[in-house]
Write a protein that holds these residues in place. Sequence first.
Motif, short mmCIF file in Angstrom:
data_model
loop_
_atom_site.label_atom_id
_atom_site.label_comp_id
_atom_site.label_asym_id
_atom_site.label_seq_id
_atom_site.Cartn_x
_atom_site.Cartn_y
_atom_site.Cartn_z
N ARG A 180 0.84 -1.19 0.00
CA ARG A 180 0.00 -0.03 0.08
C ARG A 180 0.89 1.19 -0.09
O ARG A 180 0.84 2.02 -0.97
N ASN A 213 1.26 4.33 -2.91
CA ASN A 213 0.61 5.52 -2.54
C ASN A 213 1.86 6.64 -2.62
O ASN A 213 1.54 7.82 -2.90
N PRO A 257 3.56 8.06 -0.27
CA PRO A 257 3.09 9.23 0.60
C PRO A 257 4.28 10.32 0.76
O PRO A 257 5.35 10.13 1.01
N ASP A 306 0.81 14.13 3.07
CA ASP A 306 -0.07 12.90 3.28
C ASP A 306 0.06 12.67 4.95
O ASP A 306 -0.62 11.71 5.45
N THR A 326 -4.84 15.45 8.36
CA THR A 326 -3.65 14.80 8.05
C THR A 326 -3.03 14.08 9.51
O THR A 326 -3.05 14.54 10.46
N ASP A 384 -3.27 7.55 5.01
CA ASP A 384 -4.30 6.86 4.12
C ASP A 384 -4.19 5.40 4.71
O ASP A 384 -4.98 4.51 3.84
#
Length: 275
Positions: free
Chosen positions: A20, A24, A26, A68, A97, A222
């Motif tokens: 993940r 992403n 981040p 992020d 955030t 996230d």
Amino acid sequence: MMSNPIPQLPFTLLADELERVRINTPLVHVLTNEVVQCFTANTLLAIGASPAMVVAREEVGEFAALADALLINVGTLHQERLEAMCLAIESANTAGTPWVFDPVAVGVLAYRTEAAKNMVAMKPAAIRGNGSEIIALAAALGLTDNTSMGKGVDSTASSNTALLAAQKLAQHSGAIVAVTGASDFITDGAATWEVELGHPIMTKVVGTGCSLSAVVAAFLADAPNRLNAVAAACALMALAGERAVECADGPGTFVAPFLDALHIIHPNQLRQVSA
């Protein structure tokens, strides 16, 4: 002795969380101590995240809202930096955030301990510290009686000893609390994961703990399950340490293979280990 065994984080879960993060990529806003900035940035790049060391109080609020995730590390704290940190936290909270608090050497000095108490009230998504730091922070908040003074960034308390303080701190703050040491314990106050990986040489390399807190921030971005995300961050760093020490003669030759291991470890490898 613990009455009930704490489950070990499975490699399949680590694989899913790492995948993940890699997808992403981040953007992590890092407000950390000057000693570890370069190592922290390289660590985030190695796992597939993007670091940004924006520190001016005139910019931190604007940037924290764009990032992020946010890391707050009080290792080299001073008034101007504290003001910038509080501005970044306020902005991150407004933007939704997630931010991570690393209470470096809390309990040793009054100034940073008071600042840490105020930061906990500002609702971090996660708190990451060694045994002495977590015990001291819980005591400063009136959650426990044991202050367990550390020696600066060095812990004089084991992670096992700090587990109860970590659980109480998680219940009080609403944060996921990771207390790291020979074994890492990651708790939301009710459920707890254990990560029994790593190598003692990691305590001889400046920045491994601070950079772990930045990795925790990256994994929280996230994250559908924050407890799993924080535990996976701890597991990834510890596993990379185990692999790196096989290529190292000591602390001086540890850093390069450690960063390489973070970069090379692949989710499919982790799934095969679990098969």
